[in-house]
Design a protein around this motif. Sequence first.
Motif, PDB file in Angstrom:
ATOM      1  N   HIS A  17     -89.073  24.195   0.526  1.00  0.00           N
ATOM      2  CA  HIS A  17     -89.972  25.094  -0.171  1.00  0.00           C
ATOM      3  C   HIS A  17     -89.576  25.309  -1.632  1.00  0.00           C
ATOM      4  N   LEU A  18     -88.447  24.710  -2.082  1.00  0.00           N
ATOM      5  CA  LEU A  18     -88.015  24.850  -3.470  1.00  0.00           C
ATOM      6  C   LEU A  18     -88.460  23.643  -4.286  1.00  0.00           C
ATOM      7  N   THR A  19     -88.811  23.913  -5.528  1.00  0.00           N
ATOM      8  CA  THR A  19     -89.135  22.807  -6.435  1.00  0.00           C
ATOM      9  C   THR A  19     -87.830  22.152  -6.868  1.00  0.00           C
ATOM     10  N   PRO A  20     -87.901  20.942  -7.389  1.00  0.00           N
ATOM     11  CA  PRO A  20     -86.662  20.295  -7.856  1.00  0.00           C
ATOM     12  C   PRO A  20     -85.946  21.111  -8.936  1.00  0.00           C
ATOM     13  N   GLU A  21     -86.689  21.803  -9.798  1.00  0.00           N
ATOM     14  CA  GLU A  21     -86.054  22.630 -10.826  1.00  0.00           C
ATOM     15  C   GLU A  21     -85.322  23.807 -10.194  1.00  0.00           C
TER      16      GLU A  21
ATOM     17  N   GLU B  43     -82.164  22.527  -8.521  1.00  0.00           N
ATOM     18  CA  GLU B  43     -81.123  22.234  -9.508  1.00  0.00           C
ATOM     19  C   GLU B  43     -80.477  23.530 -10.015  1.00  0.00           C
ATOM     20  N   HIS B  44     -81.289  24.536 -10.265  1.00  0.00           N
ATOM     21  CA  HIS B  44     -80.757  25.819 -10.724  1.00  0.00           C
ATOM     22  C   HIS B  44     -79.860  26.448  -9.659  1.00  0.00           C
ATOM     23  N   LEU B  45     -80.274  26.358  -8.403  1.00  0.00           N
ATOM     24  CA  LEU B  45     -79.475  26.894  -7.305  1.00  0.00           C
ATOM     25  C   LEU B  45     -78.144  26.165  -7.188  1.00  0.00           C
TER      26      LEU B  45
END
Length: 67
Positions: free
Chosen positions: A8-12, A15-17
């Motif tokens: 459910h997370l976008t690639p951005e 990456e931030h996570l």
Amino acid sequence: MVAPTLPHLTPEQREHLEQLADAARLRAALYPSPKPTPARPAPLPPPRQYPGGRPNPWRTARGRRRG
């Protein structure tokens, strides 16, 4: 360790996570938490006495029952 997939997370966001997790690991390695000091019991208050050193008669008379 295998990283769980978060669909459910976008690639951005992913990456931030990962950057936040890396920063947290680095902070934990550089600045370990201090060891807690052992707990000591609180000191007992001094007994209540008259200035001359005699004990308080109210306290000494408690518990004595005549009967």
